[in-house]
Design a protein around this motif. Structure first.
Motif, PDB file in Angstrom:
ATOM      1  N   MET A 148     -11.170   4.361  -0.522  1.00  0.00           N
ATOM      2  CA  MET A 148     -10.041   4.143   0.378  1.00  0.00           C
ATOM      3  C   MET A 148      -8.788   4.831  -0.155  1.00  0.00           C
ATOM      4  SD  MET A 148      -8.317   0.558   1.770  1.00  0.00           S
ATOM      5  CE  MET A 148      -9.697  -0.139   2.607  1.00  0.00           C
TER       6      MET A 148
ATOM      7  N   ASP B 149     -11.216  -1.161  -2.220  1.00  0.00           N
ATOM      8  CA  ASP B 149      -9.948  -1.605  -1.661  1.00  0.00           C
ATOM      9  C   ASP B 149      -8.946  -0.469  -1.870  1.00  0.00           C
ATOM     10  OD1 ASP B 149      -7.955  -3.026  -0.445  1.00  0.00           O
ATOM     11  OD2 ASP B 149      -8.248  -4.856  -1.589  1.00  0.00           O
ATOM     12  N   TRP B 150      -7.774  -0.638  -1.299  1.00  0.00           N
ATOM     13  CA  TRP B 150      -6.765   0.431  -1.302  1.00  0.00           C
ATOM     14  C   TRP B 150      -6.467   0.890  -2.746  1.00  0.00           C
ATOM     15  CZ3 TRP B 150      -3.741   2.290   2.957  1.00  0.00           C
ATOM     16  CH2 TRP B 150      -2.692   3.134   2.583  1.00  0.00           C
TER      17      TRP B 150
ATOM     18  N   ASN C  86       0.828  -1.194   0.000  1.00  0.00           N
ATOM     19  CA  ASN C  86       0.000   0.000   0.000  1.00  0.00           C
ATOM     20  C   ASN C  86       0.867   1.250   0.000  1.00  0.00           C
ATOM     21  OD1 ASN C  86      -2.239  -1.581  -0.004  1.00  0.00           O
ATOM     22  ND2 ASN C  86      -2.694  -1.344   2.167  1.00  0.00           N
TER      23      ASN C  86
HETATM   24  C1  BGC Z   1      -5.848  -5.079   0.917  1.00  0.00           C
HETATM   25  C2  BGC Z   1      -7.065  -5.152   1.812  1.00  0.00           C
HETATM   26  C3  BGC Z   1      -6.864  -4.318   3.051  1.00  0.00           C
HETATM   27  C4  BGC Z   1      -6.520  -2.892   2.633  1.00  0.00           C
HETATM   28  C5  BGC Z   1      -6.324  -1.940   3.803  1.00  0.00           C
HETATM   29  C6  BGC Z   1      -5.388  -3.656   0.676  1.00  0.00           C
HETATM   30  O1  BGC Z   1      -4.179  -3.594   0.032  1.00  0.00           O
HETATM   31  O2  BGC Z   1      -6.136  -5.713  -0.308  1.00  0.00           O
HETATM   32  O3  BGC Z   1      -7.357  -6.481   2.129  1.00  0.00           O
HETATM   33  O4  BGC Z   1      -8.001  -4.350   3.858  1.00  0.00           O
HETATM   34  O5  BGC Z   1      -5.324  -2.919   1.881  1.00  0.00           O
HETATM   35  O6  BGC Z   1      -5.168  -2.177   4.472  1.00  0.00           O
END
Ligand code: BGC
Length: 724
Positions: free
Chosen positions: A314, A282-283, A59
């Protein structure tokens, strides 16, 4: 007097603001609040930012932004409830309307007390244990300032190359549905407004686990038939259980990405199933629509995602930057914005955040790792471990074995045992295998430790010491496995075998002629083709979490009788993938590989015990019923040994002839019970045709056909008939 007057004025305003009145209904409060909000305030509610250090290398985020008091949500990566309360205070007191923030976090299998990975938890076949683990996680989250977890993950996973197989409940759709319900109940309790309950998030809606070749974030070709019969049921069950939120996946579902899929997000989820909470992307999955080739820029990505039914964005700020303009241009109706905000506010109201925005600050020792929670973590770890092989009753270790060689890179490990998504778990709290064994076996058993090799690489220098340890000992306990980063998000592997160095270590030890108990810690099914032959016994311990070491030691010593059964099939080699128990019937059964056995190494449901169970006759209360009648199926299971045990009975149904071809068999119910030594337990399954014999077609329409069916437990099958 002035004081009295201002008090009266404030009071009058309070009375006026219906949304602040906790005696009004949630819907009244929402409808009172929305018209007071500006477009900017509404759009900010639909955004999630972050607070605290990012521990997920996948992320990538721009510099952390200063929290705006109007922001809808934060991913809260601190364990400190006071920071949360401070930020919340800003939202309550410095924003114009005082709308509380919802704080989210990935507590996937625990927060501080780390439970086994979900794939392992499913091997307990005990929904109550899973519910309780989520309840503990919710309490620890709540007391740290987290209102919402991005869990459970219920992506039915049949490709063990895919790293995220660790995060879900295995290869079966019914099992994922049952554990989804348990998780939602555990997190959300009886009322979201209660203390220590948090909102659940079903993810990743939907079909993400079909990522081609097990490569994360890739295309997923999901036929309507597979979507409905395999992937939708867990989500449907989770929604029916009241899951407050869902997360849309990264994957492209047959040409329409999950985060821009009107069919799954709106037509099905909101209209057909009536979900009234919200969907978070999702992110960055809104912006990802550009990379996936369905949006030319961020504005179009935001438009598509929002119009499809994703209410909260997100972190990528696409909504905050583009939705106001899209509304002004008439592309996005204000009524749709209001509906999205309504859904977000509804969850906040249900959580009680407007009335009780702050969490308690209690000492850490009362917050985390309480003895009862650790005991539960140990029990779940123990019940999730699967005894795959036990030739000549090599296990449990006999009291006469006074010298044990303890070999392998996992022995002293305290990091990898937690698995991926370890929440706020800390290595210092982990019961290592070495500590567990020391405690279990005490001073009169000599533990001879040698690391042997690292998890990976080519360094064989430690082999000599490992062989020496083996030579000195009565038997060898060999602890091999995967590092936690080899599974989880973006943790795919092209091979599911252990790295060559670990296999070589086992070969080197095998040459000593000492009996070997192979103990495996991993986040996916492994290719055991070569190792299986060299081991006298194999115990799969998965990534068992904080109490893993104590649990494994208890099983090895015999204090605990193993009761786990696989929630996912172990293929013989990677070339057999996909290999799962409920495949369709082929036209000719001879269609297998020329170069390998047609069976996998271990099927779903496989798992041995230190006692022997004898299954009686499978009895049915009727052999012919109408569609609206029910049949009671019953089987007695006797514990033939001298040890108490727990046995999970898995009930399957098969439908040999139908208008849509059916799998060879399908799991429809499971139950685990304690059986005393020499004792008997009765297991019953009430077959409800509408629920258990019907099937979905490619449009999600359920059919119940008359004709012949079979109910099956282990290898025993009994036929019955449904008549019109
Ligand atoms: C993941 C999710 C996770 C989100 C927040 C993403 O990269 O795929 O499963 O909830 O990040 O951390």
């Amino acid at each position: 007097m002035a004081f009295l007057l201002s008090g009266w004025l404030a009071h009058a305003q309070e009375v006026k603001a219906l949304y602040k009145n906790k005696d009004a209904s949630i819907e009244e409060r929402i409808e009172d609040l929305i018209p007071r909000m500006t477009l900017e305030e509404k759009v900010l509610q639909m955004n999630q930012w972050t607070y605290g250090k990012n521990a997920n290398p996948n992320n990538i985020e721009t510099a952390m932004k200063k929290v705006r008091p109007e922001i809808g949500s934060l991913i809260y990566r601190s364990t400190n409830p006071l920071f949360r309360n401070q930020i919340q205070k800003k939202a309550m007191e410095e924003s114009r309307l005082g709308i509380p923030i919802i704080f989210g976090f990935d507590a996937i299998h625990g927060y501080k007390t780390v439970f086994p990975i979900p794939l392992a938890q499913a091997c307990t076949w005990d929904v109550e244990l899973v519910r309780r683990s989520c309840e503990v996680s919710a309490r620890e989250c709540w007391l740290s300032g987290v209102d919402w977890t991005f869990s459970p993950m219920i992506d039915v996973a049949r490709d063990p190359r895919w790293g995220r197989v660790a995060e879900g409940y295995g290869e079966d759709s019914y099992a994922n549905a049952a554990f989804a319900v348990a998780a939602v109940q555990g997190y959300q309790g009886d009322s979201l407004a209660d203390k220590y309950t948090i909102a659940a998030c079903l993810k990743h809606y939907v079909g993400y686990s079909l990522s081609e070749g097990g490569r994360d974030y890739h295309y997923s070709d999901v036929s309507g038939q597979t979507l409905w019969e395999t992937f939708m049921p867990p989500y449907r069950a989770g929604v029916a259980a009241g899951a407050a939120t869902l997360m849309s996946g990264f994957n492209d579902i047959s040409g329409v990405p999950a985060s821009a899929n009107y069919y799954t997000l709106t037509e099905i989820l909101k209209k057909r199933w009536g979900h009234d909470g919200f969907v978070v992307s999702d992110w960055g999955s809104v912006e990802n629509l550009i990379a996936q080739g369905v949006a030319k820029d961020r504005k179009e990505a935001g438009f598509k995602s929002f119009m499809a039914g994703v209410e909260m964005d997100m972190v990528d700020d696409v909504y905050v930057e583009n939705l106001p303009q899209l509304v002004e241009e008439g592309m996005v109706p204000m009524s749709s914005i209001d509906e999205a905000v309504r859904r977000i506010l509804r969850v906040k109201f249900r959580l009680g955040l407007f009335d009780q925005p702050y969490v308690d600050d209690i000492p850490e020792k009362d917050r985390y790792l309480r003895p009862t929670d650790l005991a539960l973590a140990e029990q779940i770890a123990a019940e999730s471990m699967v005894l795959l092989k036990n030739e000549n009753q090599l296990l449990p270790i006999q009291p006469t074995a006074k010298k044990l060689a303890i070999i392998g890179p996992m022995v002293m490990d305290s990091v990898n045992l937690m698995g991926s998504w370890e929440g706020m778990g800390e290595p210092r709290h982990v019961s290592t295998i070495y500590n567990g064994l020391q405690k279990e076996f005490g001073a009169d058993t000599k533990l001879i430790y040698a690391k042997g090799c690292a998890f990976d690489g080519t360094d064989t220098l430690g082999f000599a010491e490992a062989r020496k340890a083996a030579m000195e000992a009565d038997m060898v306990l060999l602890f091999l496995g995967e590092q936690k980063k080899w599974s989880g998000e973006n943790g795919s592997r092209s091979s599911i075998a252990l790295p060559n160095i670990q296999e070589k270590l086992m070969e080197a030890i095998y040459e000593t002629g000492k009996p070997i108990v192979l103990v495996l810690s991993n986040g996916r099914p492994l290719e055991l083709l070569r190792l299986n032959e060299l081991a006298g016994a194999i115990l799969e311990i998965w990534q068992p979490g904080t109490m893993g070491g104590a649990a494994v030691a208890g099983i090895l010593s015999g204090r605990i009788n193993p009761s786990g059964k696989l929630s996912i099939t172990f293929p013989r080699t990677v070339g057999q993938i996909p290999m799962y128990y409920n495949m369709r019937r082929p036209a000719r059964w001879m269609g297998y590989y020329q170069d390998i056995d047609k069976e996998p190494m271990y099927w779903l449901g496989h798992g041995l015990s230190y006692t022997t169970y004898s299954y009686g006759e499978l009895q049915l209360s009727a052999r012919k019923i109408n569609k609206d009648e029910k049949i009671r199926a019953r089987i007695e299971v006797s514990n033939m040994g001298i040890r108490d045990g727990k046995e999970a009975v898995l009930w399957f149904i098969s439908d040999p002839v139908a208008s849509v071809s059916r799998p060879v068999k399908e799991l429809k119910f499971f139950e685990k019970k304690h059986i005393d030594a020499n004792g008997v337990q009765v297991y019953e399954f009430e077959i409800d045709p509408g629920r258990d014999l019907s099937f979905y077609d490619k449009n999600g329409v359920k059919h119940l056909e008359s004709g012949r069916y079979l109910v099956q437990v282990q290898d025993e099958k009994v036929e019955f008939e449904i008549v019109d």
